[in-house]
Design a protein around this motif. Structure first.
Motif, PDB file in Angstrom:
ATOM      1  N   TYR A 162       0.744  -1.207   0.102  1.00 42.12           N
ATOM      2  CA  TYR A 162      -0.063  -0.044   0.178  1.00 42.12           C
ATOM      3  C   TYR A 162       0.943   1.220   0.088  1.00 42.12           C
ATOM      4  N   ILE A 163       0.541   2.052  -0.851  1.00 39.54           N
ATOM      5  CA  ILE A 163       1.504   3.219  -1.118  1.00 39.54           C
ATOM      6  C   ILE A 163       1.166   4.354  -0.515  1.00 39.54           C
ATOM      7  N   ASN A 164      -0.078   4.610  -0.386  1.00 43.02           N
ATOM      8  CA  ASN A 164      -0.833   6.074   0.212  1.00 43.02           C
ATOM      9  C   ASN A 164      -1.848   5.560   1.314  1.00 43.02           C
ATOM     10  N   ASP A 165      -2.207   6.433   2.079  1.00 42.32           N
ATOM     11  CA  ASP A 165      -3.430   6.238   2.949  1.00 42.32           C
ATOM     12  C   ASP A 165      -4.350   7.630   3.202  1.00 42.32           C
ATOM     13  N   ASN A 166      -4.148   8.517   2.200  1.00 38.38           N
ATOM     14  CA  ASN A 166      -4.915   9.709   2.463  1.00 38.38           C
ATOM     15  C   ASN A 166      -6.149   9.815   1.765  1.00 38.38           C
ATOM     16  N   TYR A 167      -7.055   8.599   2.118  1.00 45.94           N
ATOM     17  CA  TYR A 167      -8.440   8.499   1.680  1.00 45.94           C
ATOM     18  C   TYR A 167      -9.176   8.064   2.719  1.00 45.94           C
ATOM     19  N   ASP A 168     -10.629   7.829   2.807  1.00 46.30           N
ATOM     20  CA  ASP A 168     -11.256   7.295   3.602  1.00 46.30           C
ATOM     21  C   ASP A 168     -11.636   5.813   3.201  1.00 46.30           C
ATOM     22  N   GLY A 169     -11.790   4.936   4.034  1.00 53.22           N
ATOM     23  CA  GLY A 169     -12.422   3.629   3.693  1.00 53.22           C
ATOM     24  C   GLY A 169     -11.155   2.909   3.108  1.00 53.22           C
ATOM     25  N   GLY A 170     -11.587   1.933   2.224  1.00 51.62           N
ATOM     26  CA  GLY A 170     -10.405   1.253   1.369  1.00 51.62           C
ATOM     27  C   GLY A 170      -9.783  -0.022   2.420  1.00 51.62           C
ATOM     28  N   ASP A 171     -10.542  -0.142   3.531  1.00 52.24           N
ATOM     29  CA  ASP A 171      -9.892  -1.232   4.339  1.00 52.24           C
ATOM     30  C   ASP A 171      -9.786  -2.590   3.605  1.00 52.24           C
ATOM     31  N   ILE A 172      -8.806  -3.421   3.713  1.00 58.71           N
ATOM     32  CA  ILE A 172      -8.738  -4.934   3.468  1.00 58.71           C
ATOM     33  C   ILE A 172      -9.362  -5.674   4.431  1.00 58.71           C
ATOM     34  N   GLU A 173     -10.441  -6.462   4.223  1.00 57.90           N
ATOM     35  CA  GLU A 173     -11.124  -7.152   5.165  1.00 57.90           C
ATOM     36  C   GLU A 173     -11.183  -8.801   4.841  1.00 57.90           C
ATOM     37  N   PHE A 174     -10.594  -9.737   5.837  1.00 61.80           N
ATOM     38  CA  PHE A 174     -10.694 -10.981   5.547  1.00 61.80           C
ATOM     39  C   PHE A 174     -12.122 -11.686   6.177  1.00 61.80           C
ATOM     40  N   TYR A 175     -12.428 -12.534   5.278  1.00 65.26           N
ATOM     41  CA  TYR A 175     -13.665 -13.303   6.007  1.00 65.26           C
ATOM     42  C   TYR A 175     -13.052 -14.867   5.893  1.00 65.26           C
ATOM     43  N   VAL A 176     -12.612 -15.200   7.109  1.00 65.49           N
ATOM     44  CA  VAL A 176     -11.965 -16.689   7.306  1.00 65.49           C
ATOM     45  C   VAL A 176     -12.925 -17.591   8.093  1.00 65.49           C
ATOM     46  N   ASP A 177     -13.083 -18.677   7.605  1.00 61.72           N
ATOM     47  CA  ASP A 177     -14.031 -19.472   8.386  1.00 61.72           C
ATOM     48  C   ASP A 177     -15.187 -18.936   9.175  1.00 61.72           C
ATOM     49  N   GLY A 178     -15.796 -17.842   8.526  1.00 64.64           N
ATOM     50  CA  GLY A 178     -16.900 -17.183   9.037  1.00 64.64           C
ATOM     51  C   GLY A 178     -16.596 -16.133  10.060  1.00 64.64           C
ATOM     52  N   GLU A 179     -15.418 -15.664  10.156  1.00 62.73           N
ATOM     53  CA  GLU A 179     -14.899 -14.634  11.170  1.00 62.73           C
ATOM     54  C   GLU A 179     -14.305 -13.495  10.288  1.00 62.73           C
ATOM     55  N   LEU A 180     -14.646 -12.186  10.642  1.00 62.71           N
ATOM     56  CA  LEU A 180     -14.175 -11.155   9.921  1.00 62.71           C
ATOM     57  C   LEU A 180     -12.860 -10.518  10.626  1.00 62.71           C
ATOM     58  N   ALA A 181     -11.699 -10.010   9.832  1.00 60.83           N
ATOM     59  CA  ALA A 181     -10.784  -9.247  10.487  1.00 60.83           C
ATOM     60  C   ALA A 181     -10.362  -8.355   9.512  1.00 60.83           C
ATOM     61  N   ASN A 182     -10.401  -7.041   9.843  1.00 58.57           N
ATOM     62  CA  ASN A 182     -10.356  -5.793   9.437  1.00 58.57           C
ATOM     63  C   ASN A 182      -8.870  -5.193   9.437  1.00 58.57           C
ATOM     64  N   HIS A 183      -8.406  -4.539   8.336  1.00 56.73           N
ATOM     65  CA  HIS A 183      -7.179  -3.914   8.467  1.00 56.73           C
ATOM     66  C   HIS A 183      -7.346  -2.591   7.512  1.00 56.73           C
ATOM     67  N   LYS A 184      -7.142  -1.397   8.081  1.00 58.27           N
ATOM     68  CA  LYS A 184      -6.825  -0.250   7.383  1.00 58.27           C
ATOM     69  C   LYS A 184      -5.355  -0.096   7.125  1.00 58.27           C
ATOM     70  N   PRO A 185      -5.040   0.011   5.638  1.00 58.40           N
ATOM     71  CA  PRO A 185      -3.650  -0.043   5.552  1.00 58.40           C
ATOM     72  C   PRO A 185      -3.039   1.309   5.658  1.00 58.40           C
ATOM     73  N   GLN A 186      -1.815   1.325   6.373  1.00 62.76           N
ATOM     74  CA  GLN A 186      -1.132   2.819   6.403  1.00 62.76           C
ATOM     75  C   GLN A 186       0.009   2.523   5.134  1.00 62.76           C
ATOM     76  N   ALA A 187       0.233   3.877   4.826  1.00 61.78           N
ATOM     77  CA  ALA A 187       1.148   3.870   3.678  1.00 61.78           C
ATOM     78  C   ALA A 187       2.342   3.179   3.936  1.00 61.78           C
ATOM     79  N   GLY A 188       2.833   2.380   3.110  1.00 61.62           N
ATOM     80  CA  GLY A 188       4.214   1.340   3.334  1.00 61.62           C
ATOM     81  C   GLY A 188       3.733   0.116   3.782  1.00 61.62           C
ATOM     82  N   ASP A 189       2.704  -0.193   4.164  1.00 58.51           N
ATOM     83  CA  ASP A 189       2.300  -1.442   4.850  1.00 58.51           C
ATOM     84  C   ASP A 189       2.249  -2.619   3.574  1.00 58.51           C
ATOM     85  N   ILE A 190       2.712  -3.755   4.142  1.00 59.30           N
ATOM     86  CA  ILE A 190       2.934  -4.695   3.081  1.00 59.30           C
ATOM     87  C   ILE A 190       2.015  -5.892   3.474  1.00 59.30           C
TER      88      ILE A 190
END
Length: 281
Positions: A162-190
Motif C-alpha cells: 500500500y503506497i498511500n493512505d490519504n483517503y477514507d475507507g479502502g480497508d482490506i477485510e478478511f473473511y476466514v472460516d466465518g470470522e471477519l478481520a479488518n485492516h486499514k492499511p497505512q502508507a508502506g504496509d505490505i
C-alpha cells in the motif's frame, strides 16, 4: 514473471492479523515519495518512460507494469524515467525482504516453479460500490477456485503493498472460516497471506481520494488434474475449452462471498445484473 529473490533478513516489524496473514511495517522506503511518483505517472506520463501506459483495470481503476526489452530501450529518458525506475527498485527490494521473512517464518514449502507474477502498479477509483454493500471488491480468494483443476499458472501467495493512505475507507477485510478481520492499511504496509481458501478477502469502498497500491503474487505451474485432462481428451480440446469457459463464467461470481449489512448473501440474491469481476486484489 520474475524469479523469486529470497534474501537473508533479520526480524522485520510486523503484525499477525490472522494465522499466516502478516502486515509488514517500515520495510518500504519513503512511501510518500513513491506515492508522488506513482500519482504523477498515472496522471501524466502516458507510458513514455519506465512504466507502461496506465490501462483500465475492469471497473475498479487503472494499472500499469514495467517495460522490458525493446519497449524499455526506446523509452524516453529524463527525471520521470529515473523516478519510475526508483519506484520499481524500492518496491522490489521491499517485496524480497518481506517474502523472504514470510517464507522463513512459516517454513513455507515453495513449489519448484515458484516465481513472482510481476508487479502491477494499481489505483482504485473512489466510490466503487457495485452492490451497494460498501465493498469495492467482494470477498474472494486469489487462487481461482473455478480453475483449480485446469493446467496453467496458479496463485500461491498474495503480496499487496500500500503506497498511500490519504483517503477514507479502502480497508482490506478478511473473511476466514466465518470470522471477519479488518485492516486499514497505512502508507508502506505490505500484507502477505496464502492465496487459497479459506483466505477470502475483500476491499471496502474507497471515498474522498484514490488508493494507490502494488499487486504481486507468488505463482506456480500446475499440470492439471487427471479428471480434467481425461475430459479434455474425451470431448476434444476445442469443445472442452468452450464448456469450461461457460462453466467458469457461471461459477466465478458464485464462488465469491457477499455480505450486506453483516448478513451473508448469495450472488443470485445480491446481483443487480452486472457480472464484471475482473481483477484480483
Amino acid at each position: 514473471m520474475s524469479k523469486l529473490n529470497l534474501v537473508e533478513v533479520e526480524n522485520l516489524e510486523h503484525i499477525e492479523l490472522l494465522p499466516e496473514v502478516i502486515v509488514y511495517r517500515n520495510v518500504l522506503k519513503d512511501p510518500q515519495r513513491l506515492y508522488e511518483i506513482m500519482k504523477k505517472s498515472e496522471e501524466s506520463s502516458e507510458g513514455k518512460y519506465f512504466l507502461k501506459t496506465w490501462d483500465p483495470w475492469s471497473h475498479f481503476g487503472t494499472y500499469t507494469q514495467i517495460k522490458y526489452g525493446p519497449e524499455l530501450e526506446t523509452a524516453e529518458s529524463g527525471q520521470q524515467f529515473e523516478d519510475e525506475k526508483y519506484l520499481s527498485e524500492c518496491v522490489n527490494e521491499a517485496y524480497d525482504k518481506a517474502i523472504s521473512h514470510y517464507v522463513n517464518k512459516y517454513n513455507v514449502n515453495l513449489p519448484e516453479s515458484a516465481r513472482y507474477s510481476g508487479c502491477s502498479y494499481s489505483k482504485y477509483f473512489d466510490q466503487i460500490d457495485q452492490f451497494n454493500n460498501n465493498m469495492t471488491m467482494q470477498y474472494h480468494t486469489d487462487f481461482i477456485t473455478s480453475q483449480k483443476d485446469m493446467p496453467g499458472e496458479k496463485f500461491f501467495i498474495t503480496c499487496t503493498m500500500y503506497i498511500n493512505d490519504n483517503y477514507d475507507g479502502g480497508d482490506i477485510e478478511f473473511y476466514v472460516d466465518g470470522e471477519l478481520a479488518n485492516h486499514k492499511p497505512q502508507a508502506g504496509d505490505i500484507v502477505i497471506f496464502p492465496s487459497i481458501e479459506p483466505y477470502y478477502h475483500g476491499v471496502k469502498t474507497i471515498k474522498n481520494g484514490n488508493k494507490f497500491f502494488v499487486r504481486n503474487f507468488v505463482m506456480f505451474d500446475y499440470d492439471g488434474s487427471e479428471e480434467w485432462l481425461a475430459n479434455q481428451k474425451r470431448y476434444g480440446a476445442y469443445k472442452w475449452s468452450k464448456m469450461e469457459i461457460d462453466r467458469i463464467a457461471y461459477d466465478d461470481p458464485r464462488n465469491m462471498i457477499y455480505l450486506s449489512d453483516g448478513k451473508r448473501m448469495t450472488y443470485d440474491e445480491l446481483t443487480s445484473g452486472s457480472t464484471d469481476f475482473g481483477g484480483r486484489m
